[in-house]
Design an enzyme around this catalytic site. Structure first.
Site, PDB file in Angstrom:
ATOM      1  N   SER A 107      44.480  40.213  41.157  1.00  0.00           N
ATOM      2  CA  SER A 107      45.041  39.221  42.079  1.00  0.00           C
ATOM      3  C   SER A 107      46.554  39.088  41.927  1.00  0.00           C
ATOM      4  CB  SER A 107      44.358  37.866  41.893  1.00  0.00           C
ATOM      5  OG  SER A 107      44.556  37.370  40.588  1.00  0.00           O
ATOM      6  N   THR A 108      47.069  39.265  40.712  1.00  0.00           N
ATOM      7  CA  THR A 108      48.518  39.160  40.497  1.00  0.00           C
ATOM      8  C   THR A 108      49.267  40.155  41.373  1.00  0.00           C
ATOM      9  OG1 THR A 108      48.152  38.423  38.236  1.00  0.00           O
ATOM     10  CG2 THR A 108      50.347  39.287  38.752  1.00  0.00           C
ATOM     11  N   TYR A 109      48.785  41.394  41.422  1.00  0.00           N
ATOM     12  CA  TYR A 109      49.414  42.404  42.265  1.00  0.00           C
ATOM     13  C   TYR A 109      49.080  42.183  43.740  1.00  0.00           C
ATOM     14  CZ  TYR A 109      51.208  45.360  38.481  1.00  0.00           C
ATOM     15  OH  TYR A 109      51.920  45.860  37.422  1.00  0.00           O
ATOM     16  N   ALA A 110      47.827  41.875  44.049  1.00  0.00           N
ATOM     17  CA  ALA A 110      47.412  41.689  45.449  1.00  0.00           C
ATOM     18  C   ALA A 110      48.247  40.610  46.128  1.00  0.00           C
ATOM     19  CB  ALA A 110      45.934  41.343  45.516  1.00  0.00           C
ATOM     20  N   GLU A 132      45.095  54.812  42.900  1.00  0.00           N
ATOM     21  CA  GLU A 132      45.994  54.859  44.049  1.00  0.00           C
ATOM     22  C   GLU A 132      46.598  53.467  44.218  1.00  0.00           C
ATOM     23  OE1 GLU A 132      42.522  55.592  44.566  1.00  0.00           O
ATOM     24  OE2 GLU A 132      42.823  57.668  43.993  1.00  0.00           O
ATOM     25  N   GLN A 151      40.295  45.845  38.018  1.00  0.00           N
ATOM     26  CA  GLN A 151      39.093  45.422  37.300  1.00  0.00           C
ATOM     27  C   GLN A 151      37.912  46.287  37.711  1.00  0.00           C
ATOM     28  OE1 GLN A 151      37.029  41.623  38.134  1.00  0.00           O
ATOM     29  NE2 GLN A 151      37.131  41.299  35.924  1.00  0.00           N
TER      30      GLN A 151
END
Length: 183
Positions: A107-110, A132, A151
């Protein structure tokens, strides 16, 4: 197909080498988290990245992949706006015959517009996972090596499959490092 809990993941990592190296407890302080979670395992991205570039005006063709489609970088990297990189996990996975593994992004990246894609890890596949990473934003995006990137969720079938990835001699079996498309 039930999702498997932390107790099963820990047992399989310890007894069968399902994840190596295995981080028993989630690491969170000052890093993008990684390690064992309640119903999954947060893997780390290694230091090797292949960032796609148009410097040589190469065409991305999955049947005839040109190595000049990307540049190789190590350590923390910046993915250009609306661009893409390949990377791999620090961890080496050995998937049991009765298990299918699905990967989701962190979620941090999303929440920063960075999308992670990994195809399912099939029964009896093993290797480092090629990841990817897409930067969907109009801004450069930072990726931190040796920190959490995705994850993995482990699903156990009602019985072992008839034909596994190993039985088919899959082309990505025992891959190491960033693995580009193969036919």
């Amino acid at each position: 197909m039930p999702i498997m809990p932390d107790t099963w993941i820990r047992q399989m990592a310890r007894e069968k080498g399902m994840i190596e190296p295995f981080v028993e407890a989630q690491k969170r302080e000052g890093v993008i988290s990684y390690g064992l979670s309640s119903y999954g395992y947060d893997a780390r991205v290694a230091e090797e990245f292949k960032i796609f570039t148009d410097v040589d005006s190469a065409i991305v063709d999955p049947k005839n992949f040109a190595s000049n489609s990307f540049v190789t970088r190590t350590g923390d990297i910046t993915i250009p706006p609306n661009s893409f990189a390949l990377a791999h996990t620090v961890e080496y996975f050995r998937i049991p015959r009765d298990t299918l593994v699905v990967c989701l992004g962190k979620s941090t990246y999303a929440r920063c517009g960075i999308i992670v894609n990994v195809t399912p890890l099939e029964p009896e596949w093993e290797g480092q996972v090629t990841i990817e990473i897409s930067n969907t934003t109009p801004l450069p995006a930072r990726i931190y090596a040796n920190e959490g990137i995705c994850q993995f969720l482990f699903f156990q079938g009602a019985s072992p499959c008839e034909v596994s990835y190993a039985d088919r001699a899959g082309k990505y079996m025992r891959q190491s490092g960033v693995t580009t498309p193969r036919l």
